[in-house]
Design a protein around this motif. Structure first.
Motif, short mmCIF file in Angstrom:
data_model
loop_
_atom_site.label_atom_id
_atom_site.label_comp_id
_atom_site.label_asym_id
_atom_site.label_seq_id
_atom_site.Cartn_x
_atom_site.Cartn_y
_atom_site.Cartn_z
N ASP A 136 4.42 8.35 0.75
CA ASP A 136 4.23 7.85 2.20
C ASP A 136 5.68 7.73 2.93
O ASP A 136 5.79 8.15 4.16
N VAL A 137 6.74 7.53 1.94
CA VAL A 137 8.07 7.54 2.70
C VAL A 137 9.12 7.99 1.60
O VAL A 137 8.85 7.56 0.65
N HIS A 191 -0.68 22.21 8.59
CA HIS A 191 0.42 21.19 8.13
C HIS A 191 -0.04 19.87 8.01
O HIS A 191 -0.54 19.06 8.51
N PRO A 192 -0.38 19.58 6.28
CA PRO A 192 -1.04 18.34 5.98
C PRO A 192 -0.13 17.17 6.35
O PRO A 192 1.03 17.16 6.43
N THR A 193 -0.83 16.06 6.56
CA THR A 193 0.06 14.79 6.90
C THR A 193 -1.28 13.64 6.39
O THR A 193 -2.33 13.80 6.24
N ARG A 194 -0.30 12.62 6.26
CA ARG A 194 -1.07 11.36 5.64
C ARG A 194 -0.89 10.28 6.55
O ARG A 194 0.29 9.77 6.71
N ARG A 195 -1.81 9.36 7.13
CA ARG A 195 -1.43 8.10 7.70
C ARG A 195 -1.24 7.02 6.90
O ARG A 195 -2.25 7.11 6.11
N ILE A 196 -0.40 6.23 7.19
CA ILE A 196 -0.21 5.09 6.39
C ILE A 196 -0.97 3.69 6.84
O ILE A 196 -1.34 3.68 8.09
N LEU A 227 0.73 -1.18 -0.10
CA LEU A 227 -0.08 -0.01 0.12
C LEU A 227 0.69 1.24 -0.10
O LEU A 227 0.31 2.39 -0.23
N LEU A 228 2.21 1.10 0.17
CA LEU A 228 2.92 2.42 0.18
C LEU A 228 3.38 3.09 -1.09
O LEU A 228 3.43 2.10 -2.09
N LYS A 229 3.50 4.24 -0.98
CA LYS A 229 3.99 5.00 -2.10
C LYS A 229 5.49 5.56 -1.55
O LYS A 229 5.35 6.45 -0.63
N ILE A 230 6.56 5.07 -2.29
CA ILE A 230 7.74 5.47 -1.89
C ILE A 230 8.61 6.42 -2.95
O ILE A 230 8.33 5.85 -4.12
N LEU A 231 9.15 7.33 -2.60
CA LEU A 231 9.85 8.16 -3.40
C LEU A 231 11.52 7.97 -3.24
O LEU A 231 11.81 7.93 -2.06
#
Length: 181
Positions: A52-53, A176-181, A5-9
């Motif tokens: 996400d990370v 301060h936008p954030t997104r939970r994994i 489910l992760l989007k990693i850069l």
């Protein structure tokens, strides 16, 4: 753990390092991996994609990993100041580690990277996320590794107390936008 489910850069000017990390991430089930050659390109990607990370190299041509982390954490137009950052480097001197920590990096990974090291850092970020703090000259994950984020013991000066950002919805209301994994 649902790595799929992760989007990693991945931010690195070395294509071979990016390919190695992609292979490791794919082997553990990560399906969405984005790539950038430097911090400027990474910020551009993060403006259009909810990452996400972030795994970033410390030393790159263009905007390096330290400058990228500083901009991501402190810039008023940051796409996500709460995004977890793993700094990857072959320069593991104490000075460089402190520099990365002070820029707001969550984890540090020393080259040569291993699958075990990548999995360990991802697991730490997901299972044991550190609360974010805002102090006069710092914004990022709490730099101390301990269980109680509201430590008020004798080695903590009153004037240096930081504001903990524990509630992502409250953080979002304050811009301060954030997104939970």
């Amino acid at each position: 753990m649902r790595f799929d489910l992760l989007k990693i850069l991945l931010v690195d000017d070395n294509q071979h390092m990016r390919m190695l990390l992609i292979e490791i991430l794919r082997a553990i089930g990560v399906r969405q991996v984005y790539e950038a050659m430097d911090g400027a390109e990474a910020l551009s990607i993060m403006r259009t994609t909810a990452i996400d990370v972030v795994f970033t190299d410390l030393s790159m041509n263009g905007l390096d990993g330290i400058d990228f982390a500083n901009l991501l954490r402190r810039s008023p137009d940051s796409p996500n100041p709460f995004a977890p950052i793993v700094m990857i480097t072959g320069h593991s001197t104490e000075r460089r580690v402190h520099e990365a920590r002070d820029a707001g990096v969550n984890e540090f990974l020393v080259k040569p990277v291993t699958a075990r090291g990548v999995i360990h850092r991802l697991t730490l970020l997901i299972e044991n996320p550190r609360p974010f703090v805002r102090a006069k000259d710092y914004f990022g994950p709490d730099r101390r590794r301990r269980d109680d984020p509201r430590y008020a013991g004798p080695r903590r000066r009153e004037e240096d107390r930081a504001t903990f950002v524990d509630d992502p919805e409250d953080a979002a209301r304050r811009g301060h936008p954030t997104r939970r994994i």
